[in-house]
Enzyme design. Sequence first.
Site, short mmCIF file in Angstrom:
data_model
loop_
_atom_site.label_atom_id
_atom_site.label_comp_id
_atom_site.label_asym_id
_atom_site.label_seq_id
_atom_site.Cartn_x
_atom_site.Cartn_y
_atom_site.Cartn_z
CB THR A 76 -75.30 -15.66 53.68
OG1 THR A 76 -76.30 -14.64 53.77
CG2 THR A 76 -74.02 -15.16 53.30
CE LYS B 221 -84.26 -14.62 49.55
NZ LYS B 221 -82.90 -14.92 49.18
NE ARG B 222 -85.59 -6.52 56.34
CZ ARG B 222 -84.80 -5.11 57.11
NH1 ARG B 222 -83.62 -5.47 58.33
NH2 ARG B 222 -85.71 -4.02 57.43
CE LYS C 188 -82.99 -9.28 50.35
NZ LYS C 188 -81.61 -9.69 50.43
CG HIS D 172 -71.22 -6.13 53.52
ND1 HIS D 172 -71.12 -7.37 53.21
CD2 HIS D 172 -70.31 -5.35 53.98
CE1 HIS D 172 -70.66 -7.89 54.03
NE2 HIS D 172 -69.93 -6.81 54.66
CE LYS E 169 -77.30 -18.05 57.13
NZ LYS E 169 -77.51 -17.15 57.22
C1 F58 Z 1 -76.00 -8.12 52.72
N1 F58 Z 1 -76.32 -6.20 53.05
C2 F58 Z 1 -75.97 -8.16 51.36
N2 F58 Z 1 -77.11 -5.19 54.18
O1 F58 Z 1 -77.53 -7.09 50.56
C3 F58 Z 1 -75.97 -10.09 50.70
O2 F58 Z 1 -75.81 -9.95 48.99
C4 F58 Z 1 -74.78 -10.14 51.38
O3 F58 Z 1 -74.47 -11.32 51.46
C5 F58 Z 1 -74.70 -9.71 53.37
O4 F58 Z 1 -74.89 -8.29 52.93
C6 F58 Z 1 -73.41 -10.28 53.23
O5 F58 Z 1 -72.29 -10.29 53.10
C7 F58 Z 1 -77.13 -6.01 54.11
O6 F58 Z 1 -77.71 -7.36 54.52
C8 F58 Z 1 -77.71 -4.20 55.75
O7 F58 Z 1 -78.21 -5.52 56.41
C9 F58 Z 1 -77.26 -3.46 55.39
C10 F58 Z 1 -77.67 -2.66 56.92
C11 F58 Z 1 -77.77 -1.07 57.11
C12 F58 Z 1 -78.13 -0.35 56.84
C13 F58 Z 1 -78.27 -0.84 55.13
C14 F58 Z 1 -78.22 -2.42 54.90
#
Ligand code: F58
Length: 840
Positions: free
Chosen positions: A685, A577-578, A583, A386, A689
């Site tokens: 994602t 988003k985060r 970003k 990811h 939405k």
């Molecule tokens: C996200 N990763 C990607 N990681 O940033 C986003 O582009 C993608 O659409 C999504 O995954 C789904 O594929 C992400 O959300 C985390 O939250 C991790 C959680 C554990 C610690 C490191 C970040």
Amino acid sequence: MSREESSKKKRKEGPEKAGNPQGGHEEIFTGTKPEVIARAILENLYHVQGRVPALATDNDWYMALAYTVRDRLLNRWVKSMGMFSKDVKGIRVVSYLSAEFLMGPHLGNSLISLGLYDEVRQAVNQLGLDFEHLLSQEEEPGLGNGGLGRLAACFMDSLATLRIPAIGYGIRYEFGIFDQAIRDGWQVETTDKWLRFGNPWEIPRAEIVYNVGFGGHSEAYEDDRGHYRVRWVPNRVVKGMAYDTPVPGYRVDMVNMLRLWKSEAVESFDFQAFNVGDYYGAVEKKVASETLSKVLYPNDEPEIGKRLRLAQQYFFVSCSLQDMIRIHRLKELPPDRFHETFAVQLNDTHPSIAVAELMRLLVDEHFLGWEEAWEITRKTLAYTNHTLLPEALEKWPLPLFRDMLPRHLEIIYEINRRFLEEVGRKYPGDGGKAARLSIIDETQGKYVRMAHLASVGSHAINGVAALHTELLKKTVLKDFYELYPESFHNVTNGVTPRRWIVLSNPRLAELITRKIGDRWIRRAEDLKKLEPFADNPEFQGEWQRIKWENKQRLAGLIKERTNISADPRTLFDIQVKRLHEYKRQHLSVLYVVTLYNRLKKNPKADVPPRTVIFAGKAAPGYFLAKLIIKLITSVAEVVNSDPEIGDRLKVVFFPDFNVKNALPIYPAADLSEQISTAGKEASGTGNMKFSMNGALTIGTLDGANVEIREEVGAENFFLFGLTAGEVMDLKSKGYSPWQCCLANPELREAVDQIRSGFFSGGDKNLFRPLIDSLTSRDEYMLFADYPSYVDCQERVNRAYRDQKTWTKMSILNVARMGKFSSDRSIREYGEKIWAVKAVR
Ligand code: F58
């Protein structure tokens, strides 16, 4: 009849009769008429909550309602579980291993799946209660950080809807992602006590428990038949107990399961200490064991050295694999056929210790030979990546790893030895290649590279959007791609239209269904049938009215939570988003400042009024991300209180972004901001939405934006910025953010204002770290993209003035978003990676 009495009757009659809605009294568990549901709610209020209506709190009513809905799921669930009995063979179950599941509130979603939304609403009204208010009582199960955890939840929904048997395995964190409040413009974190009022959606399985070892050493021995064997002698053992939550499919009988593990102390250990009189020692051990599933890590910067996180990962992976082996054995099948029973998907590297754990279970505990075990392991596992961000690629310091998982490290060494032998045969004499591919990183200190472990141990590796997969093959996993090209796949992410249209935007869903029928809810490609209406004035009118109502609803919430008045007549420009530098929420802020300056200089400027809305959490330890929040709220304060500006520009930071709060946000957007530096966002994602709810996107060619633009048509998408290739070129040629800044007077002005304290009451230090980082390095190239972003926003402004054309673009966006249903993603996983089919 009471719940208990009825249960007894059920037991006597057996599940068949009891589950039969014709069965009279059992209607209380299964009946779907509003009157019956209302009666069931009252029964549950009395027999589960121990309350009469006169004394019931909102939570009592919510619980009674939730149990009533859960009863209606159980019948299908229990039947679906038949899948795991020994009579059912030849069905491969998907096991989705994920450290995070961001399921969102269950109640509304379950009602949609069961097709009981209206009936239950009527029942609640009959009881004189406010349905929306009861729905809002549900605590968010925030067991994830963001996109990755939410993707897991959408996938669970699609798996059940497509009738693919699946178990989602993860951790039952006692505290999920922190709650965010904004005080004095800063983010403040508070603990998420989501379990405080109880969780009606889970069933604790006190009898499904496994021991998980930590530390200690391994020892070799000879078995009865004289074979060399190794066993692990851990010095600490923790117990994992299963908590199951039903995951219903949309209008199908299939109900899958989310099985989350809670850590507990192993009693015998406590007693040992107790018996020698070390009472406090025993209690401490108990507390330490229970710490494992206490809290979700909020995605803080460096992962390295976080012992507890590695322990959590191993804990849930070990419980899950032991559980799968138990289920496999229930079917009376030998261990060497394990891969026929389960297809295991690793959601990022967090569960990648599964490679070593499955090998350990097969070799050390089920006595398979190494080669055979290795073949089964690789056939079973598949890995989804990811992220391309180097700092997010997990690696564990070798000493920590050895200390916690000594036997696994031995196994990893053996896997690596054999793997590097294979590499040596393919690239003789290429030491550099071997060093780059090795599971052990020895460049600076020694680390275990989890992405390498996952890649070596899996038969399939996939990225989450076309561009991301291509970049994976060219960058972080380049050497693996050269070695195993046929293992690489792309599966572009998707989101479930059940939660993200039907539940969140009911009026739009109803309009769509009225025009094209309701098949689109499970076959999103059908949305195409809306295209012929894109120009129709009447349809456009209805479309606009729904957007207007959704904006009004959000404006109400904004007023309630922030006391800012957002006028629904303005363009709602939303970025949720985060918070992360890549970003680029601060690029959006630079535009806001520019727009503000333009309006100040030219109060008559003909630009459509805008409300710029942000929401998202920053990792508690990520200083610059938190400073960006402070920047947004500071700019908001100045802009929103400027009487010359009025409603022409408003800035909002909506606190505590989570699934629950997201539901009213996406449907209210006119413009969706997807503005990451090209090459950095794996997929995104939220972009899907928004567009599915009729927002137009302003975005870079990053992640799934590329494919969204392809689908909706370039003319219906606001594109700006460098491409991923251009970003890399510019970086290698030498990028000077300061030159960019000097070259653009408006950018310079905005930067100077922020630096000089214009938005911070004269405080020149407050935003210095952010400004210094931009002017000196600008890692994410905001300044390079600024001119093109501002131009693009001008195009947005022009387009918004023509509401007919804008509405047409909005309709075409929705009509062409079918590809981004998670049903399509899951079908692709099913075909390309899992070799699973729907069961009837
Ligand atoms: C996200 N990763 C990607 N990681 O940033 C986003 O582009 C993608 O659409 C999504 O995954 C789904 O594929 C992400 O959300 C985390 O939250 C991790 C959680 C554990 C610690 C490191 C970040």
